[in-house]
Design an enzyme around this catalytic site. Structure first.
Site, short mmCIF file in Angstrom:
data_model
loop_
_atom_site.label_atom_id
_atom_site.label_comp_id
_atom_site.label_asym_id
_atom_site.label_seq_id
_atom_site.Cartn_x
_atom_site.Cartn_y
_atom_site.Cartn_z
N ASP A 132 1.40 -16.10 -3.59
CA ASP A 132 2.12 -14.82 -3.52
C ASP A 132 3.07 -14.62 -4.69
OD1 ASP A 132 2.31 -12.50 -1.69
OD2 ASP A 132 4.44 -12.95 -1.86
N ALA A 137 0.86 -1.20 0.00
CA ALA A 137 0.00 0.00 0.00
C ALA A 137 0.89 1.25 0.00
CB ALA A 137 -0.92 0.00 1.22
N LYS A 164 -2.86 -8.71 -6.32
CA LYS A 164 -2.70 -10.12 -6.72
C LYS A 164 -2.34 -10.92 -5.47
CE LYS A 164 1.02 -11.05 -6.09
NZ LYS A 164 1.84 -11.01 -4.83
N SER A 223 -7.92 1.68 7.34
CA SER A 223 -7.21 0.61 8.01
C SER A 223 -8.20 -0.07 8.95
CB SER A 223 -6.05 1.24 8.79
OG SER A 223 -5.40 0.27 9.57
N ARG A 224 -7.78 -1.20 9.53
CA ARG A 224 -8.69 -1.84 10.50
C ARG A 224 -8.75 -1.04 11.79
NH1 ARG A 224 -5.62 -7.16 10.70
NH2 ARG A 224 -4.02 -5.56 10.42
N HIS A 280 -9.03 -10.12 0.35
CA HIS A 280 -9.35 -9.42 -0.91
C HIS A 280 -10.84 -9.51 -1.23
CE1 HIS A 280 -4.97 -9.72 -2.69
NE2 HIS A 280 -5.02 -9.03 -1.57
#
Ligand SMILES: NC(=O)C1=CN([C@@H]2O[C@H](COP(=O)(O)OP(=O)(O)OC[C@H]3O[C@@H](n4cnc5c(N)ncnc54)[C@H](OP(=O)(O)O)[C@@H]3O)[C@@H](O)[C@H]2O)C=CC1
Ligand SMILES: O=C1CO[C@H](CO)[C@@H](O)[C@@H]1O
Length: 350
Positions: A188, A17, A98, A37-38, A80
């Site tokens: 990943d 990010a 991704k 954000s959380r 996601h």
């Protein structure tokens, strides 16, 4: 939107990010207007670092922000689907990191949501937006090496090169070790060799795979052999257990293209046409550093201005085809994530 800056929202405040925000800040027609954000504190710190006006301590507020044109989803893979889905349902356009989702089922959910809400959706497969990768694809399509017969590609990182590693080791709970976060090499890193092969050859007709798993049950390294009825084969490898060459090579009936280390963001490649001297293709310095994420950001903004709902460079059908392959490879190597079961159960009860 044709006349004004594209207003971005950033969802999650981790490593990629920050890299993406830094590249957006350099684009004259892009503006980061909000971050979520959380928790509130990381959002505020991120907002301060990148000069962002609004910082939210929850995702819902970002999704509901009518002054955000497009949200960049940068959570771990396992989130996601939830994060991008929330944004699409609230009417936001989405660029999602991704691998697009944990599995095909989640990917299909997101594509359906984008179509239902008439929103733009794209996987952040920045390799497909890289100008040299586009050049390579065009050369192959123009028959520069004849019919493609073999693709080789690998992406392996040694522990000490992986973001978040300590003393060369991924700490327990690191997203790449955690099955709950979709850990392992395949999703990943392996997503790049698979996407590279499928960029040139489309979806494979056959898939075999083998892997070494960690004690947590994620893949430390995976080898996959994809085959096409045309007679093409792709030998692909990924690893979080060792730093491999990270190269790619495409061989056809009349030549070969070699992409040196860092094939997923190349700054050059070499075309060997049978009977001719090798030709080197190099990146245009005006395209910026090879690590720049600007090309995918620019593609999103171009598509939004043109009123397109998906990008021709990263079409959703291609993303779904890659997710189908990743699911098939996981099935063969025995890697299942908690999220696979959750999704299946949730859908069964609808
Ligand atoms: N295009 C590229 O080159 C790269 C792409 N990626 C992709 O980006 C994604 C994020 O990777 P990266 O930035 O390295 O990861 P990080 O762990 O650095 O950051 C992920 C962020 O997501 C949030 N988060 C963490 N855990 C959870 C959770 N359980 N549920 C929801 N949100 C969570 C946190 O932000 P907060 O605290 O703000 O909520 C965290 O900072 C991955 O899917 C990865 O594949 C990663 C690296 C490079
Ligand atoms: O997509 C990616 C590209 O490379 C990174 C490391 O440098 C990975 O960790 C990442 O997920």
């Amino acid at each position: 939107m044709a006349e004004r800056n594209v207003r971005w929202g950033i969802l999650a405040t981790g490593g990629i990010a920050a890299a993406f925000a830094a590249d957006l800040v350099d684009l004259p027609d892009a503006e980061i207007v909000a971050v979520a954000s959380r928790r509130r504190e990381p959002a505020e710190a991120f907002a301060e670092r990148f000069g962002v006006a609004r910082a939210y301590g929850d995702w819902e507020s970002l999704a509901a922000d009518p002054e955000v044109d497009v949200v960049y989803v940068a959570t771990p893979h396992s989130a996601h689907r939830a994060a991008a889905g929330l944004c699409l349902e609230a009417g936001r356009n989405v660029l999602c990191e991704k691998p697009f989702t944990l599995n095909l089922r989640e990917a299909e959910d997101l594509v359906a949501l984008a179509r239902e809400h008439d929103r733009f959706l794209m996987e952040a497969m920045w390799m497909y937006c890289n100008p040299l990768v586009r050049r390579l694809k065009a050369l192959v399509e123009d028959g520069a090496i004849g019919e493609v017969r073999t693709v080789q590609a690998d992406f392996g990182l040694a522990g000490h090169l992986l973001p978040g590693a300590r003393n060369g080791v991924l700490p327990s709970g690191h997203r790449l070790r955690d099955p709950a976060l979709g850990g392992g090499a395949l999703l990943d890193l392996g997503v790049y060799p698979v996407s590279f092969a499928q960029l040139l050859l489309g979806e494979p007709d056959g898939i075999t795979a083998s892997a070494v798993l960690s004690e947590e049950g994620v893949d430390l390294q995976t080898g996959a052999l994809l085959s096409w009825e045309s007679g093409a084969l792709a030998a692909l490898h990924c690893s979080i257990a060792g730093g491999t060459a990270v190269t790619a090579s495409v061989t056809g009936t009349r030549g070969r293209i070699d992409v040196p280390s860092g094939f997923f963001h190349p700054d050059r490649f070499v075309l060997h046409r049978d009977g001719r001297d090798p030709e080197e293709f190099a990146a245009d310095p005006a395209d910026g550093p090879r690590t720049s994420l600007r090309h995918e950001a620019k593609e999103v903004m171009r598509a939004l201005r043109a009123g397109e709902k998906e990008s021709p460079l990263v079409p959703l059908e291609g993303t779904l085809a890659v997710m189908r392959t990743l699911d098939a490879v996981r099935e063969r190597i025995g890697v299942r994530y908690p999220g696979d079961a959750v999704t299946a159960t949730a859908r069964a009860t609808v």
